[in-house]
Design a protein around this motif. Structure first.
Motif, PDB file in Angstrom:
ATOM      1  N   SER A  34      -4.002  -1.459  -7.960  1.00 39.00           N
ATOM      2  CA  SER A  34      -2.916  -2.379  -8.404  1.00 39.00           C
ATOM      3  C   SER A  34      -1.763  -2.612  -7.606  1.00 39.00           C
ATOM      4  N   LEU A  35      -1.805  -2.097  -6.348  1.00 36.69           N
ATOM      5  CA  LEU A  35      -0.776  -2.418  -5.355  1.00 36.69           C
ATOM      6  C   LEU A  35      -0.941  -3.579  -4.722  1.00 36.69           C
ATOM      7  N   ARG A  36      -2.103  -4.074  -4.660  1.00 35.14           N
ATOM      8  CA  ARG A  36      -2.427  -5.374  -4.231  1.00 35.14           C
ATOM      9  C   ARG A  36      -1.611  -6.554  -4.869  1.00 35.14           C
ATOM     10  N   LEU A  37      -1.015  -7.211  -3.653  1.00 44.47           N
ATOM     11  CA  LEU A  37       0.028  -8.409  -4.216  1.00 44.47           C
ATOM     12  C   LEU A  37      -0.927  -9.495  -4.451  1.00 44.47           C
ATOM     13  N   THR A  81       9.600  -5.738  -1.272  1.00 40.00           N
ATOM     14  CA  THR A  81       9.608  -4.704  -0.833  1.00 40.00           C
ATOM     15  C   THR A  81      10.775  -3.769  -1.327  1.00 40.00           C
ATOM     16  N   ARG A  82      11.827  -4.602  -1.474  1.00 35.62           N
ATOM     17  CA  ARG A  82      13.082  -3.916  -2.363  1.00 35.62           C
ATOM     18  C   ARG A  82      12.726  -3.338  -3.724  1.00 35.62           C
ATOM     19  N   GLU A  90      -1.541  -9.601   1.331  1.00 36.19           N
ATOM     20  CA  GLU A  90      -1.673  -9.048   0.051  1.00 36.19           C
ATOM     21  C   GLU A  90      -1.905  -7.537   0.017  1.00 36.19           C
ATOM     22  N   HIS A  91      -1.849  -7.075   1.169  1.00 42.06           N
ATOM     23  CA  HIS A  91      -1.802  -5.506   1.355  1.00 42.06           C
ATOM     24  C   HIS A  91      -0.481  -4.693   1.920  1.00 42.06           C
ATOM     25  N   LEU A  92       0.447  -5.781   1.719  1.00 45.55           N
ATOM     26  CA  LEU A  92       1.709  -5.236   2.289  1.00 45.55           C
ATOM     27  C   LEU A  92       2.406  -3.907   1.630  1.00 45.55           C
ATOM     28  N   ILE A  93       2.450  -3.807   0.272  1.00 42.38           N
ATOM     29  CA  ILE A  93       2.764  -2.628  -0.536  1.00 42.38           C
ATOM     30  C   ILE A  93       1.871  -1.570  -0.340  1.00 42.38           C
ATOM     31  N   TRP A 118      -5.000   4.767   3.054  1.00 44.26           N
ATOM     32  CA  TRP A 118      -4.879   3.245   2.765  1.00 44.26           C
ATOM     33  C   TRP A 118      -6.217   2.727   2.354  1.00 44.26           C
ATOM     34  N   GLU A 119      -7.159   3.542   2.825  1.00 43.41           N
ATOM     35  CA  GLU A 119      -8.676   3.070   2.323  1.00 43.41           C
ATOM     36  C   GLU A 119      -8.842   3.232   0.776  1.00 43.41           C
TER      37      GLU A 119
END
Lengths: 560, 100, 164
Positions: free
Chosen positions: A278-281, A149-150, A224-227, A271-272
């Motif tokens: 590409s933000l998926r972790l 997150t940082r 995997e969706h945090l970001i 978010w949908e």
């Protein structure tokens, strides 16, 4: 802990160079103060009552001994030989010169540190539990997610000019929240559901002039969706958060105005569209980050719970310190130790340059060179062999950092107040010092038990007064410092906001008022085990109001 | 209350050092309030302030505050200005226990 | 109006601006490339479509660009206004235009456009910049080079984690 690679290193170097240019443009007149101010703030540089103040980021409160030595050197060379640890796990220098700040940033860059986004209307330092990685009650170490997150939030191009500042905290220890997660713009709680690890997302908490406990916006977010989810919350806030009134600009106001359900709908709609981007972790990135926070090279030791119990059961200073300042550790044979920065007679959270140097040496000797900063403005040695507690205690006594008052009334949070701060209405530190001296008797403190006292010098609430079991708020009454007293707040999972019971007190009466509250509590508690907050919640505010404002002395008739 | 004469003082922070400064009669900046120029009227001080605001590379966020004046002494009245004039009221650093 | 072209930054180069901005109360020029407000586009859509020059529309930062998704193909350029550089809404507007709505032509930053935000603007989808009055356009160009490391994907997918 996290270590920089070439990219991280380049980023902090470029930042220092960029700021050098900005300072030059300010001093040459190319930038007006109005244009420069947000730029310096995004680098943690304030103009305070007496001087500039530089806030140095300590991401999620983790410091190496090397970094601590550098902080000592910087405090000595460019400041007045001390620093102040804050409730956001950062360090503040109170006297740097503008022209020296680029040099300080260069020095910090050498040890993988910076002052990026420690102020301004952007995403601030990510905070978490100071016992992260060693707490027995945590589901997993939250710091890999803090670091992810940082990095995501650092120089995020879309979210550098939000309506207002934005704070994110992580908690991985269920109900034992040690990060005041529910008072952050976003609180991320690591949870398990049906055997899957993920997050609860809490939004819209905060203190300041409108204290609000955050709302649960998403009950379960797969890891995997945090970001992508954080980005959706931030985008909704960036577009809809109020910009017409600085006091209504935090996300807590937006969430209150839309209501949590509508806010959730807006975020989920956003978010949908982005969650499969590409933000998926990916799992590999999470694993790579976890690698940085792997356990140090512990010795293989038997459990030391019994040993710690023995040390605690004595009746000397060591025993008391072990009871109050030492907690059990995940790893058999080890303990975590809190260094109290609340020694009587000193401003809470302050540490001198030579103390910093010695703390660094002690961290090398006892704690694998690791130190963490707590939001209650203390330091922690996270990995101390229980068999070495006695030796460490002796060293900390010599350093003035072994005051056995953690969790006690004198372990207060205290903002810099009017002695330093440009926003403050009243002084905080002298009140803290007077309280510390009045209640210095440690037997009395232990008898009072778990007690969180928090002092702010103005309604911006840097000293967390709303969530103190006892909170003190400095106000200005026609140029004279006065203090409001509030009771019953909590920063934990059982979050509650303190209540003001009546008129404010002048400086010379506030400590006396605190003492009356304490006496009332002692008289009313059902047993010595019933902590202040429990008693207050059980009996309510009336007996305390009476004792504060009604000249009713419960001591006379309530003893059973 | 005794009738204490009021004066007006222009203050700000030095841009390079960030330190507290007070405007002298000659237009330079002093670190001590004792050297400040006491303006007789608020209007006069505000007029001078408008000129000072052009010198941003020297002084940041200048403003006017009212103070008491007795003889040659200028005494701020608010807690804020007293602390700015005198410095923090707390000891600046911890007692030094460390060996080195 | 004399043909005295302003300079702008486009794709990191200083060029003459080939557009003029037509105020709401001014007559439409016969030819040439123009920017008009969204209100004018809405009220004079047919006349504007019939003109020969290129057409750009100016969006306030409070507009949700999804509201004009169907019109995007008509615009040769979209300007998004920064009333003050520290109002960050336009960053999101540009990002939604580029990424969500797939708008591929010029997105121009206008208003209080300063050197120290220009890199962030580019990363959110802007590719042209009308630097604020009184500020050096050459100095602003330096803003692109200040920071080269990007930790997160924006419209560019060149974040550090994917390079590691």
């Amino acid at each position: 802990m996290y270590t920089y690679d070439e990219y991280d290193q380049k980023l902090v170097r470029e930042r220092a160079a960029q700021f050098r240019g900005q300072v030059e443009r300010r001093l040459s007149g190319e930038l007006t103060e109005n244009e420069f101010k947000p730029l310096r703030l995004q680098n943690g540089l304030y103009l305070q009552l007496h001087a500039y103040m530089l806030r140095i980021a300590i991401p999620y409160g983790v410091l190496s001994s090397t970094q601590m030595r550098k902080l000592a050197e910087v405090s000595r060379t460019y400041d007045r030989g001390y620093g102040h640890f804050t409730t956001r796990q950062n360090l503040q220098l109170n006297w740097p010169k503008l022209e020296d700040v680029p040099k300080i940033l260069d020095e910090l860059a050498e040890v993988e540190m910076h002052a990026i986004q420690t102020s301004g209307n952007c995403i601030r330092n990510i905070t978490t539990d100071p016992l992260a990685g060693v707490a027995r009650d945590e589901l997993e170490d939250p710091r890999p997610f803090c670091e992810i997150t940082r990095q995501w939030s650092t120089f995020h191009p879309e979210f550098a000019f939000l309506p207002r500042k934005f704070k994110i905290a992580f908690n991985a220890s269920g109900d034992n929240d040690r990060a005041a997660m529910k008072y952050h713009d976003i609180g991320v709680k690591i949870v398990d559901r049906d055997g899957e690890r993920g997050f609860e997302i809490w939004v819209g908490g905060g203190m300041g002039r409108t204290p609000v406990i955050s709302k649960l916006i998403r009950e379960f977010l797969p890891r995997e969706h945090l970001i992508s989810y954080l980005e959706a919350v931030l985008r909704v806030y960036n577009q809809l958060g109020r910009r017409d009134n600085i006091y209504k600009a935090r996300i807590k106001i937006l969430v209150n105005e839309t209501g949590p359900d509508e806010f959730r709908r807006l975020v989920e709609a956003e978010w949908e569209d982005t969650k499969e981007s590409s933000l998926r972790l990916d799992e590999a990135e999470i694993e790579r980050m976890r690698g940085f926070f792997s356990a140090p090279d512990y010795e293989s030791l038997p459990s030391s719970d019994e040993l710690l119990g023995q040390i605690r059961s004595g009746d000397g200073a060591l025993a008391r310190w072990a009871r109050n300042n030492v907690v059990v550790h995940k790893q058999p044979g080890y303990s975590a130790v809190t260094l109290s920065l609340k020694e009587p007679g000193t401003p809470p959270g302050d540490l001198s340059d030579s103390q910093m140097d010695t703390v660094a040496d002690l961290a090398d000797t006892y704690s694998f060179g690791e130190i963490s900063v707590t939001h209650i403005q203390n330091l922690v040695f996270p990995h101390v062999k229980t068999s070495e507690l006695e030796s460490l205690h002796a060293d900390l006594v010599a350093l003035g950092l072994a005051t056995p008052n953690i969790g006690r009334i004198n372990d207060m949070i205290c903002c810099p107040g009017l002695d330093f701060c440009n926003l403050a209405n009243a002084r905080s530190i002298p009140i803290a010092q007077e309280i510390t001296e009045r209640f210095e008797d440690i037997d009395y403190q232990d008898d009072l038990g778990e007690l969180a006292l928090k002092i702010s010098g103005c309604i911006n609430a840097c000293g967390h007064h709303h969530v103190g079991h006892i909170g003190i708020l400095g106000i200005d009454k026609r140029g004279v410092e006065h203090y409001q007293l509030m009771l019953g707040g909590s920063a934990g999972d059982d979050a509650s906001i303190g209540k003001i019971l009546g008129r404010s007190f002048p400086a010379e009466e506030i400590v006396e008022a605190v003492e009356r509250v304490l006496k009332t509590y002692v008289d009313l508690r059902e047993s010595p085990e019933e902590a202040f907050l429990q008693t207050f919640r059980r009996v309510g505010e009336d007996p305390f109001r009476d004792t504060l404002y009604g000249d009713v002395l419960y001591a006379d008739h309530s003893k059973s | 209350m005794p009738n204490v004469p009021t004066c007006y003082v222009i203050t700000g922070s030095l841009t390079e050092e960030g330190l507290v400064a007070y405007l002298r009669a000659d237009g330079t900046w002093a670190s001590s309030i004792a050297d400040a120029h006491p303006f007789e009227s608020e209007a006069e001080a505000e007029a001078r302030l408008a000129e000072v605001k052009g010198a941003e590379s020297i002084i940041t966020e200048p403003y006017v505050f009212a103070a008491e004046r007795s003889g040659d002494t200028i005494r701020p009245t608010s807690a804020r200005e007293i602390l700015r004039a005198e410095g923090p009221s707390t000891r600046l650093r911890r007692p030094d226990h460390a060996a080195s | 109006m004399a043909t005295c072209f302003m300079q702008i930054i486009r794709n990191r180069k200083i060029v003459d601006d080939d557009f003029v901005t037509v105020p709401n109360d001014a007559a439409l020029p016969e030819s040439g490339n123009i920017f008009v407000s969204l209100e004018r586009w809405r009220s004079e859509r047919d006349r504007l479509s019939a003109r020969s020059g290129k057409l750009g529309v100016i969006l306030q930062n409070t507009v949700d660009p999804r509201e004009i998704a169907d019109d995007l193909a008509t615009f040769d350029a979209i300007a998004v206004h920064f009333p003050i550089y520290r109002d960050g809404r336009a960053f999101s507007v540009a990002r939604i235009l580029r990424q969500r709505l797939g708008y591929e032509r010029e997105i121009r930053a206008v208003g209080n456009v300063l050197r120290d935000q220009i890199l962030f603007m580019e990363r959110c989808g802007f590719d042209a910049y009308q630097v604020a009055d009184g500020k050096s356009i050459e100095s602003a160009l330096g803003g692109f080079e200040d920071l080269t490391v990007t930790y997160q994907d924006a419209i560019d997918a060149r974040s550090v984690p994917r390079q590691r």
